[in-house]
Design a protein around this motif. Structure first.
Motif, PDB file in Angstrom:
ATOM      1  N   ILE A  32       1.232  29.737 -30.422  1.00 63.80           N
ATOM      2  CA  ILE A  32       0.688  29.098 -29.576  1.00 63.80           C
ATOM      3  C   ILE A  32       1.559  29.020 -28.425  1.00 63.80           C
ATOM      4  CG2 ILE A  32      -0.985  27.819 -30.740  1.00 63.80           C
ATOM      5  CD1 ILE A  32       0.395  25.239 -30.293  1.00 63.80           C
ATOM      6  N   SER A  33       0.969  29.007 -27.375  1.00 66.91           N
ATOM      7  CA  SER A  33       1.801  28.456 -26.038  1.00 66.91           C
ATOM      8  C   SER A  33       1.120  27.529 -25.229  1.00 66.91           C
ATOM      9  CB  SER A  33       2.258  29.694 -25.162  1.00 66.91           C
ATOM     10  OG  SER A  33       3.231  29.572 -24.209  1.00 66.91           O
ATOM     11  N   THR A  34       1.849  26.388 -24.855  1.00 60.52           N
ATOM     12  CA  THR A  34       1.089  25.416 -24.091  1.00 60.52           C
ATOM     13  C   THR A  34       1.786  25.068 -22.851  1.00 60.52           C
ATOM     14  OG1 THR A  34       2.467  23.855 -25.126  1.00 60.52           O
ATOM     15  CG2 THR A  34       0.420  24.276 -26.223  1.00 60.52           C
ATOM     16  N   ILE A  35       2.828  25.929 -22.386  1.00 62.35           N
ATOM     17  CA  ILE A  35       3.459  25.511 -21.064  1.00 62.35           C
ATOM     18  C   ILE A  35       2.661  26.691 -20.007  1.00 62.35           C
ATOM     19  CG2 ILE A  35       5.623  25.609 -19.703  1.00 62.35           C
ATOM     20  CD1 ILE A  35       5.458  23.760 -22.083  1.00 62.35           C
ATOM     21  N   ASP A  36       2.019  25.746 -19.139  1.00 63.68           N
ATOM     22  CA  ASP A  36       1.422  26.297 -18.084  1.00 63.68           C
ATOM     23  C   ASP A  36       0.031  27.001 -18.743  1.00 63.68           C
ATOM     24  OD1 ASP A  36       4.333  27.535 -16.118  1.00 63.68           O
ATOM     25  OD2 ASP A  36       3.031  25.371 -16.183  1.00 63.68           O
ATOM     26  N   GLN A  39      -2.316  29.583 -24.659  1.00 71.51           N
ATOM     27  CA  GLN A  39      -2.458  30.883 -25.385  1.00 71.51           C
ATOM     28  C   GLN A  39      -2.404  30.855 -26.725  1.00 71.51           C
ATOM     29  OE1 GLN A  39       0.701  32.516 -22.962  1.00 71.51           O
ATOM     30  NE2 GLN A  39      -0.618  33.405 -21.527  1.00 71.51           N
ATOM     31  N   HIS A 172       0.589  18.115 -19.306  1.00 76.99           N
ATOM     32  CA  HIS A 172       1.878  17.944 -19.997  1.00 76.99           C
ATOM     33  C   HIS A 172       2.239  16.478 -20.201  1.00 76.99           C
ATOM     34  CE1 HIS A 172       4.454  16.200 -16.753  1.00 76.99           C
ATOM     35  NE2 HIS A 172       3.627  16.813 -15.867  1.00 76.99           N
ATOM     36  N   PRO A 252       2.331  25.417 -11.128  1.00 75.19           N
ATOM     37  CA  PRO A 252       2.751  23.931 -11.570  1.00 75.19           C
ATOM     38  C   PRO A 252       3.105  23.058 -10.374  1.00 75.19           C
ATOM     39  CG  PRO A 252       4.104  25.344 -12.797  1.00 75.19           C
ATOM     40  CD  PRO A 252       3.034  26.225 -11.913  1.00 75.19           C
TER      41      PRO A 252
END
Lengths: 415, 107
Positions: A32-36, A39, A172, A252
């Motif tokens: 998974i991707s959680t920065i910005d 996904q 965040h 961001p």
């Protein structure tokens, strides 16, 4: 004759391509991707001889015009089909498929009400090569059927990944590394002439609702075995709201803007108030360098500036006064200062101005400071510290100071 | 470039670190201790942005404007990085490029 030869060559080439050996797939990995952008990605890891890699640079070139991937979701209940745009993500290890997610998509994937698979309209091809030998290459086929079979209902997430992905939708700010520090106040320094024990903490967590929301829970404070110590306080904000994290173009922002509503009081709540805060937080340039030329990481200060409205419901001030309705402006700074080669000073300071004429008759700016001096002990997660607290408690307005000896540890660090 | 090597990875980590800190030497031994949550978020966002901006090329050396490098990043990853060297290695091992029915972001 030439026409016959051409036809034979064409048919032979066509059959060769159709008979291309299928790429071997060792395993699939979910990440998974959680920065910005949030996904989920599934990567098919190729089974390759040691010393070989997948040529990620060749993938787009040899499959030009044939990459058209979708995540196809079939509802088990309603027999409907939803197709989401996806991208392919070739790497040196294999090929992946990635989708952007929001609350609705995450709910659908985790609900168990859908069968899903990635699909591509065409067969695709991959090139594997020996590392360091760009001409030692072999071409394989990644068929449409392989893509379906290897991705069908395989976007399963670990519990930690599920939690992190869902919480990240709240922004965040809810992913703070929660902290808990313990300390000891020697009897000769204690208000009670007994050895006392302190704990200071900070905790934030996003609320998980069926829909994306910017709300989170926030709490911080200092509590001790001497429940009446004037430096003790609790600030609990069950309603904290992140106002905006991205600008209109989706980039961001380089600051946080947060509104909070909660209760603030001393440890026993003999003095408490309902308070609403609005604050801005960001980084500022370094103010000082005490490393004396040593190569240390000098973190930039984190600064918070804000305003508070509050209504007191009880107070235990020594001079009997009415409960106050007032407002404050405040500023906070977190500043980690490395000193020479081994020492570190952490400043956590807060200054505030209260507009109440009875609580602040002299119109003074009041402050409280926590200064922690530490030394790195090799190969342990702990540092022996001296911690000094001084100033005015921003809730009870009592002044105090104390020197605390203790070990500092992050007990709630995110894994 | 066709893939991100360690030198390139270290350069991006160094640039991202400069957004949250000052230093005057090699970064590999620095840890994430004492990072405020705000430092972590700014660092990770910066790192992802710098990686997205790297120029992709195919295996024949042709520069591409329809593909870009990317990396799966979460804030919890930092807890598993004992120092910047581990972060640099993570990028080399786990980066990928994005190909498909999306044009490269207007970076």
């Amino acid at each position: 004759m030439s026409r016959i030869l051409f036809t034979i060559t064409f048919v032979f080439t066509y059959l060769s391509v159709q008979a291309q050996e299928l790429v071997l797939i060792k395993e699939s990995q979910i990440s998974i991707s959680t920065i910005d952008q949030k996904q989920i990605r599934i990567q098919l890891i190729f089974d390759m001889p040691e010393g070989y890699e997948h040529s990620q640079g060749a993938f787009g070139r040899i499959n030009q015009g044939k990459v058209d991937t979708k995540l196809v979701m079939k509802s088990k209940k309603e027999l409907s089909i939803t197709k989401l745009d996806a991208v392919m993500t070739p790497s040196n290890k294999g090929v992946g498929f990635r989708i952007d997610v929001d609350q609705e998509i995450i709910n659908a994937l985790l609900s168990g009400d859908f069968d899903y698979q990635f699909e591509n309209q065409y067969d695709l091809y991959v090139i594997q090569r020996k590392v360091g030998s760009p001409t030692d290459t072999t071409r394989f086929k990644l068929s449409k059927e392989q893509i379906i079979n290897e991705t069908k209902n395989k976007l399963t997430l670990s519990e930690d990944d599920k939690t992190e992905l869902v919480e990240s939708l709240n922004g965040h700010i809810t992913r703070t590394e929660n902290t808990l520090d313990f300390g000891i106040i020697p009897s000769e320094k204690s208000d009670t002439d007994n050895t006392e024990f302190y704990a200071s903490f900070s905790y934030q967590k996003g609320y998980i609702f069926p829909y994306k929301n910017p709300f989170f829970f926030s709490a911080k404070g200092i509590i001790s075995t001497n429940s009446s110590d004037s430096l003790n306080y609790l600030s609990i904000y069950p309603v904290s709201y992140r106002i905006a994290e991205y600008d209109k173009s989706g980039q961001p922002k380089n600051y946080d803007l947060v509104a909070q509503l909660g209760i603030e009081g001393n440890q026993t709540f003999t003095n408490y108030r309902i308070a609403g805060n609005l604050y801005w937080q960001s980084l500022i340039p370094n103010l000082i360098d005490l490393t004396m030329g040593e190569n240390r990481l000098r973190l930039k200060p984190v600064v918070k500036i804000g305003a508070k409205l509050y209504k007191e419901y009880d107070n235990n001030r020594l001079v009997e006064t009415d409960n106050e309705d007032s407002n404050q402006v405040f500023g906070e700074i977190y500043y980690y200062i490395p000193i020479k080669k081994l020492y570190s000073l952490i400043l956590d300071a807060n200054a505030f101005y209260d507009f109440s004429e009875s609580l602040n008759p002299n119109g003074e700016i009041k402050y409280n400071i926590s200064a922690t001096l530490g030394i790195d002990i090799p190969k342990t997660g702990f540092k022996t510290i001296f911690k000094y607290l001084e100033g005015e408690n921003g809730i009870t307005y009592q002044k105090d100071q104390l020197l605390m000896i203790g070990l500092m540890a992050d007990l709630f660090s995110q894994k | 470039m066709e893939s991100i090597d360690r030198t390139t990875s270290k350069a991006q980590v160094t640039k991202a670190l400069k957004n949250v800190a000052d230093f005057n030497g090699d970064i590999e031994s620095f840890t994430f201790s004492y990072f405020h949550d705000y430092h972590k978020n700014v660092f990770l966002r910066s790192l992802k942005n710098y990686i997205n901006q790297l120029i992709c090329s195919d295996d024949l050396g042709n520069q591409l404007d329809t593909e870009y490098f990317d990396l799966d990043l979460t804030e919890s990853l930092i807890s598993g990085w004992s120092n910047m060297a581990v972060c640099i290695d993570y990028i080399v091992e786990n980066h990928y490029r994005v190909v498909g029915n999306r044009k490269k972001l207007n970076l």
